[in-house]
Design a protein around this motif. Structure first.
Motif, PDB file in Angstrom:
ATOM      1  N   VAL A   1     -13.645  -7.419  -8.008  1.00  0.00           N
ATOM      2  CA  VAL A   1     -13.357  -6.522  -6.880  1.00  0.00           C
ATOM      3  C   VAL A   1     -14.603  -5.731  -6.476  1.00  0.00           C
TER       4      VAL A   1
ATOM      5  N   LEU B   1      -2.369  -4.461  -5.664  1.00  0.00           N
ATOM      6  CA  LEU B   1      -2.916  -4.483  -4.303  1.00  0.00           C
ATOM      7  C   LEU B   1      -4.039  -5.504  -4.278  1.00  0.00           C
ATOM      8  N   SER B   2      -4.044  -6.340  -3.262  1.00  0.00           N
ATOM      9  CA  SER B   2      -5.182  -7.250  -3.120  1.00  0.00           C
ATOM     10  C   SER B   2      -6.373  -6.433  -2.628  1.00  0.00           C
ATOM     11  N   THR B   3      -7.548  -6.997  -2.778  1.00  0.00           N
ATOM     12  CA  THR B   3      -8.751  -6.323  -2.282  1.00  0.00           C
ATOM     13  C   THR B   3      -8.573  -5.965  -0.806  1.00  0.00           C
TER      14      THR B   3
ATOM     15  N   PHE C   1      -9.166  -1.959 -11.767  1.00  0.00           N
ATOM     16  CA  PHE C   1      -9.620  -2.971 -10.807  1.00  0.00           C
ATOM     17  C   PHE C   1     -10.435  -4.059 -11.497  1.00  0.00           C
TER      18      PHE C   1
ATOM     19  N   SER D   1      -2.797  -2.188 -10.024  1.00  0.00           N
ATOM     20  CA  SER D   1      -4.012  -3.010 -10.152  1.00  0.00           C
ATOM     21  C   SER D   1      -4.561  -3.342  -8.781  1.00  0.00           C
ATOM     22  N   ILE D   2      -5.870  -3.368  -8.686  1.00  0.00           N
ATOM     23  CA  ILE D   2      -6.511  -3.877  -7.474  1.00  0.00           C
ATOM     24  C   ILE D   2      -7.181  -5.183  -7.867  1.00  0.00           C
TER      25      ILE D   2
ATOM     26  N   PHE E   1      -6.235  -3.020  -0.362  1.00  0.00           N
ATOM     27  CA  PHE E   1      -6.902  -1.776  -0.767  1.00  0.00           C
ATOM     28  C   PHE E   1      -7.844  -1.296   0.337  1.00  0.00           C
TER      29      PHE E   1
ATOM     30  N   THR F   1       0.818  -1.209   0.000  1.00  0.00           N
ATOM     31  CA  THR F   1       0.000   0.000   0.000  1.00  0.00           C
ATOM     32  C   THR F   1       0.855   1.264   0.000  1.00  0.00           C
TER      33      THR F   1
END
Ligand code: SF4
Length: 400
Positions: A40, A185-187, A36, A157-158, A190, A18
């Motif tokens: 997501v 970033l993973s959900t 995203f 990217s998310i 985020f 992050t």
């Protein structure tokens, strides 16, 4: 986690990404492009106490702009593009009687093949995943269209997925030291980032995408996030390509079950005829289907594989539903089908921004330029299964 083994930058593993994402968004010299994934928007509201499956697409866009993202794109657009490339590739392979073809958008599945069954690599579609297609074009097509310097662009990217972190550092997807996607970033990450910045998703006014090149999507792109979605999207477009008219009933109910492996025969007509397809989610059913194909007993033409049970709606980077929360995954899935139903355009080939990309930039699906930007290759990594962490690192250092 396993991803540490293949990370040449040391950026993965437990390190929280992050900070890196925020630094990029704060840097006035950089243009941050954030995308995203389809899943997501339906798996994120829960992190903020909203009912499972709530579609928070608009709130995510608002939040990203508050954080300082310069351009917000939709991975769904990339999913539509993948259908154009993969569908065309598949039709070629069917004509050449090469079968089956396996889908290639799930990086955990790709890792699985490269490490455990490299002999089936020629059966993998060469089309990159939606995340990578968006990344590749965000640093080529987009700056050309918008008149900006590609060197200033960073792509974030998310994703509902941990394997996506692994994907962006694949050697094939880094060109002269420049990765197609800079940070994933993973959900969950985020959500942490928003909480840290005191952005309460629930209270945000939804916004809409405004990028005229890479943000519009069809219903077909939206359902990529659930098991069977890639297949359904591909069939809609392949039917059109073969017959010159749209499939009449585009919600292909027989594909929408939830069993580990589902097979069906679909009549595509024209010079293709009937195709035998399978959709598979979770690694156990995947192993089963791969063994069947390798034993020569299978007559499948096209197989969609998602490593996570349920597909990306229940991905490893998401508030995981697991067994006790299966209704969560089903709710998310239901919402994706609802998005599809309500889209004015429901077929990837009718996405006007994808059409413009072909008209203005790529020429046609599978053209030389499309191949160069949107297709990839796979390598035998079976040796990783017997190497120590130290050996894998030594190999990476030699190459990197
Ligand atoms: Fe990632 Fe799972 Fe989706 Fe595969 S199925 S892309 S591992 S979230």
């Amino acid at each position: 986690g396993q991803c540490v083994l293949v990370c040449p930058t040391g950026a993965l593993g437990e390190r929280d990404e992050t900070d890196r994402a925020l630094e990029m968004m704060y840097d006035p010299e950089l243009i941050t492009v954030v995308q995203f994934a389809p899943a997501v928007r339906v798996g994120f509201g829960e992190e903020f106490g909203l009912p499972p499956g709530t579609n928070v697409e608009g709130q995510i866009i608002t939040a990203l702009r508050m954080l300082g993202a310069s351009i917000v794109l939709d991975t769904n657009w990339g999913a539509d593009l993948v259908i154009m490339e993969e569908g065309t590739e598949l039709l070629h392979r069917l004509k050449e009687r090469k079968r089956p073809t396996f889908s290639s958008c799930c990086p955990a599945w790709i890792n699985f093949v490269e490490r455990h069954y490299p002999d089936i690599m020629p059966m993998l579609s060469s089309t990159k995943s939606p995340q990578q297609c968006v990344g590749a074009l965000a640093k080529t097509y987009l700056p050309e269209k918008m008149g900006i310097d590609p060197a200033r662009i960073r792509v974030i990217s998310i994703m509902p997925c941990i394997a996506k972190k692994d994907e962006i550092v694949r050697r094939q997807l880094i060109h002269d030291g420049v990765p197609e996607v800079d940070v994933v970033l993973s959900t969950r990450e985020f959500a942490r980032l928003l909480q840290r910045e005191r952005i309460d998703l629930k209270s945000l006014e939804p916004s809409t995408f405004d990028n005229p090149y890479m943000s519009e999507y069809s219903g077909a792109g939206a359902i990529f996030g659930t098991t069977g979605g890639v297949m359904e999207a591909a069939l809609r477009t392949m039917y059109y390509v073969v017959n010159g008219r749209e499939l009449e009933h585009i919600e292909i109910e027989q594909l929408r079950g939830f069993e580990g492996v589902r097979t069906a025969t679909v009549e595509l007509g024209g010079d293709i005829g009937a195709v035998k397809i399978a959709m598979c989610h979770g690694l156990k059913p995947t192993r089963q289907i791969v063994e069947e194909v390798r034993s020569g007993k299978s007559d499948l033409d096209f197989v969609e594989i998602m490593a996570c049970p349920g597909g990306c709606v229940d991905g490893g980077g998401t508030l995981r539903s697991k067994k006790a929360y299966l209704p969560y995954a089903l709710k998310r899935r239901e919402t994706l089908f609802g998005i599809d139903k309500n889209r004015p355009v429901r077929q990837s080939h009718r996405n006007a921004q994808v059409q413009a990309l072909y008209r203005d930039y790529l020429g046609a699906p599978n053209s030389e330029k499309a191949h160069h930007l949107l297709h990839t290759y796979y390598t035998d990594r079976k040796i990783e299964m017997t190497q120590t962490v130290r050996e894998v690192w030594a190999d990476i250092k030699m190459i990197g």
